[in-house]
Design a protein around this motif. Structure first.
Motif, PDB file in Angstrom:
ATOM      1  N   TYR A  33       0.818  -1.213   0.000  1.00  0.00           N
ATOM      2  CA  TYR A  33       0.000   0.000   0.000  1.00  0.00           C
ATOM      3  C   TYR A  33       0.852   1.264   0.000  1.00  0.00           C
ATOM      4  O   TYR A  33       0.455   2.288  -0.574  1.00  0.00           O
ATOM      5  CB  TYR A  33      -0.987  -0.017   1.164  1.00  0.00           C
ATOM      6  N   LYS A  34       2.019   1.193   0.609  1.00  0.00           N
ATOM      7  CA  LYS A  34       2.944   2.326   0.524  1.00  0.00           C
ATOM      8  C   LYS A  34       3.360   2.538  -0.928  1.00  0.00           C
ATOM      9  O   LYS A  34       3.473   3.685  -1.398  1.00  0.00           O
ATOM     10  CB  LYS A  34       4.170   2.063   1.397  1.00  0.00           C
ATOM     11  N   ALA A  35       3.576   1.440  -1.650  1.00  0.00           N
ATOM     12  CA  ALA A  35       3.933   1.543  -3.068  1.00  0.00           C
ATOM     13  C   ALA A  35       2.785   2.148  -3.874  1.00  0.00           C
ATOM     14  O   ALA A  35       3.003   2.974  -4.768  1.00  0.00           O
ATOM     15  CB  ALA A  35       4.294   0.161  -3.612  1.00  0.00           C
ATOM     16  N   ILE A  36       1.550   1.755  -3.567  1.00  0.00           N
ATOM     17  CA  ILE A  36       0.388   2.306  -4.268  1.00  0.00           C
ATOM     18  C   ILE A  36       0.298   3.813  -4.040  1.00  0.00           C
ATOM     19  O   ILE A  36       0.048   4.586  -4.973  1.00  0.00           O
ATOM     20  CB  ILE A  36      -0.896   1.597  -3.798  1.00  0.00           C
ATOM     21  N   GLU A  37       0.509   4.237  -2.813  1.00  0.00           N
ATOM     22  CA  GLU A  37       0.470   5.671  -2.516  1.00  0.00           C
ATOM     23  C   GLU A  37       1.564   6.420  -3.266  1.00  0.00           C
ATOM     24  O   GLU A  37       1.344   7.535  -3.762  1.00  0.00           O
ATOM     25  CB  GLU A  37       0.598   5.879  -1.010  1.00  0.00           C
ATOM     26  N   HIS A  38       2.749   5.809  -3.355  1.00  0.00           N
ATOM     27  CA  HIS A  38       3.852   6.445  -4.088  1.00  0.00           C
ATOM     28  C   HIS A  38       3.516   6.559  -5.577  1.00  0.00           C
ATOM     29  O   HIS A  38       3.735   7.624  -6.189  1.00  0.00           O
ATOM     30  CB  HIS A  38       5.137   5.655  -3.902  1.00  0.00           C
ATOM     31  N   LEU A  39       2.995   5.498  -6.151  1.00  0.00           N
ATOM     32  CA  LEU A  39       2.646   5.520  -7.570  1.00  0.00           C
ATOM     33  C   LEU A  39       1.574   6.564  -7.858  1.00  0.00           C
ATOM     34  O   LEU A  39       1.637   7.279  -8.864  1.00  0.00           O
ATOM     35  CB  LEU A  39       2.174   4.137  -8.021  1.00  0.00           C
ATOM     36  N   LYS A  40       0.615   6.666  -6.967  1.00  0.00           N
ATOM     37  CA  LYS A  40      -0.413   7.697  -7.121  1.00  0.00           C
ATOM     38  C   LYS A  40       0.213   9.090  -7.112  1.00  0.00           C
ATOM     39  O   LYS A  40      -0.148   9.954  -7.928  1.00  0.00           O
ATOM     40  CB  LYS A  40      -1.459   7.577  -6.020  1.00  0.00           C
ATOM     41  N   SER A  41       1.171   9.297  -6.230  1.00  0.00           N
ATOM     42  CA  SER A  41       1.831  10.603  -6.154  1.00  0.00           C
ATOM     43  C   SER A  41       2.613  10.922  -7.419  1.00  0.00           C
ATOM     44  O   SER A  41       2.880  12.084  -7.721  1.00  0.00           O
ATOM     45  CB  SER A  41       2.765  10.655  -4.939  1.00  0.00           C
ATOM     46  N   GLN A  42       2.974   9.858  -8.171  1.00  0.00           N
ATOM     47  CA  GLN A  42       3.713  10.036  -9.422  1.00  0.00           C
ATOM     48  C   GLN A  42       2.784  10.156 -10.628  1.00  0.00           C
ATOM     49  O   GLN A  42       3.248  10.217 -11.771  1.00  0.00           O
ATOM     50  CB  GLN A  42       4.671   8.859  -9.627  1.00  0.00           C
ATOM     51  N   GLY A  43       1.485  10.174 -10.383  1.00  0.00           N
ATOM     52  CA  GLY A  43       0.523  10.373 -11.454  1.00  0.00           C
ATOM     53  C   GLY A  43       0.000   9.117 -12.109  1.00  0.00           C
ATOM     54  O   GLY A  43      -0.731   9.194 -13.111  1.00  0.00           O
ATOM     55  N   VAL A  44       0.356   7.940 -11.573  1.00  0.00           N
ATOM     56  CA  VAL A  44      -0.153   6.688 -12.130  1.00  0.00           C
ATOM     57  C   VAL A  44      -1.594   6.485 -11.654  1.00  0.00           C
ATOM     58  O   VAL A  44      -1.884   6.586 -10.463  1.00  0.00           O
ATOM     59  CB  VAL A  44       0.712   5.485 -11.705  1.00  0.00           C
ATOM     60  N   THR A  45      -2.488   6.210 -12.579  1.00  0.00           N
ATOM     61  CA  THR A  45      -3.873   5.913 -12.247  1.00  0.00           C
ATOM     62  C   THR A  45      -3.964   4.434 -11.872  1.00  0.00           C
ATOM     63  O   THR A  45      -3.385   3.578 -12.547  1.00  0.00           O
ATOM     64  CB  THR A  45      -4.789   6.209 -13.441  1.00  0.00           C
ATOM     65  N   ILE A  46      -4.686   4.136 -10.787  1.00  0.00           N
ATOM     66  CA  ILE A  46      -4.718   2.769 -10.264  1.00  0.00           C
ATOM     67  C   ILE A  46      -6.153   2.297 -10.104  1.00  0.00           C
ATOM     68  O   ILE A  46      -6.987   2.987  -9.496  1.00  0.00           O
ATOM     69  CB  ILE A  46      -3.974   2.678  -8.912  1.00  0.00           C
ATOM     70  N   LEU A  47      -6.414   1.124 -10.656  1.00  0.00           N
ATOM     71  CA  LEU A  47      -7.689   0.438 -10.458  1.00  0.00           C
ATOM     72  C   LEU A  47      -7.402  -0.755  -9.564  1.00  0.00           C
ATOM     73  O   LEU A  47      -6.662  -1.664  -9.936  1.00  0.00           O
ATOM     74  CB  LEU A  47      -8.277  -0.004 -11.795  1.00  0.00           C
TER      75      LEU A  47
END
Length: 239
Positions: free
Chosen positions: A173-187
């Motif tokens: 989940y830390k990785a998901i939050e980081h990816l979101k901060s980098q502009g990656v859209t996540i489903l």
């Protein structure tokens, strides 16, 4: 970025999802929630091009991709870390990542691996280890990392926390939050409702292949009927 319009999908003659519509905005975390057999995995695999669409349309960046082959969808920026990880067990971590980046120019491989290793430093310690010998948490890291090798704009992660120790769930989940901060859209498909609601912007709840609720994660936390009837939590737990 992503729009599903009245899709029906399934396997053979079995219809798993009925008349489903939703939209995902760029940069969001969108969570698909619901019990086993609700149609969550079928939905994301239909977006990836691996499950048959019986009716409806799928749009990505305004383009109708309904009839595109799965590999063409990857090239457009759609990647999936599937349920069960589906790694190549006899290949090493490094080899799994190389396979994941097949659609990108060879000269970008090292850069993309560096991005994965920054996201999951633990993988660098086991580069030559076969994927089949990794722990469940390490395999989940590798599954997400392999998807990241495609340089996705939309990353779909199916059952991110399934079977993992709490410490490994935290890492993912830390990785998901980081990816979101980098502009990656996540489903995100998830049965750990509490964790999903902590990171999600928007939520769609499925039951028996039908959407029974859509809205913001904040509103989902406030709806006691939704939480107890469909998400398997008490209102106190959700809060």
């Amino acid at each position: 970025m992503l729009q599903l319009k009245n899709i029906d999908c399934g396997y053979g003659v079995f219809q798993a999802v009925h008349d489903l519509s939703f939209s995902v905005e760029q940069g969001q975390v969108f969570a698909l929630l619901g019990p086993n057999g609700a149609g969550k995995s079928s939905t994301i695999m239909s977006i990836a091009g691996h499950v048959k669409l019986f009716a409806g349309s799928i749009y990505f960046d305004g383009e109708d991709i309904t009839r595109l082959h799965a590999r063409e969808r990857v090239a457009k920026g759609i990647a999936v870390a599937p349920e069960g990880r589906r790694l190549f067990p006899d290949l090493t971590i490094e080899e799994n990542l190389t396979v994941g980046g097949y659609c990108q120019p060879k000269q970008r491989e090292a850069l993309n691996k560096d991005i994965v290793f920054t996201l999951f430093p633990r993988l660098t310690e086991r580069l030559k280890q076969p994927a089949g010998t990794l722990s469940g948490g390490e395999q989940q890291m590798l599954a997400i990392g392999r998807a990241m090798m495609t340089e996705p704009r939309l990353l779909m992660i199916d059952e991110v926390s399934l079977g993992l120790m709490p410490k490994m769930v935290d890492v993912c989940y830390k990785a998901i939050e980081h990816l979101k901060s980098q502009g990656v859209t996540i489903l995100l498909v998830e049965q750990n409702t509490k964790r999903a609601l902590e990171v999600a912007d928007q939520v769609c709840v499925l039951e028996s292949g039908n959407a029974v609720w859509q809205g913001t994660a904040a509103d989902a936390k406030k709806d006691p009927d939704l939480i107890e009837a469909f998400l398997g939590m008490s209102k106190e737990t959700a809060a």
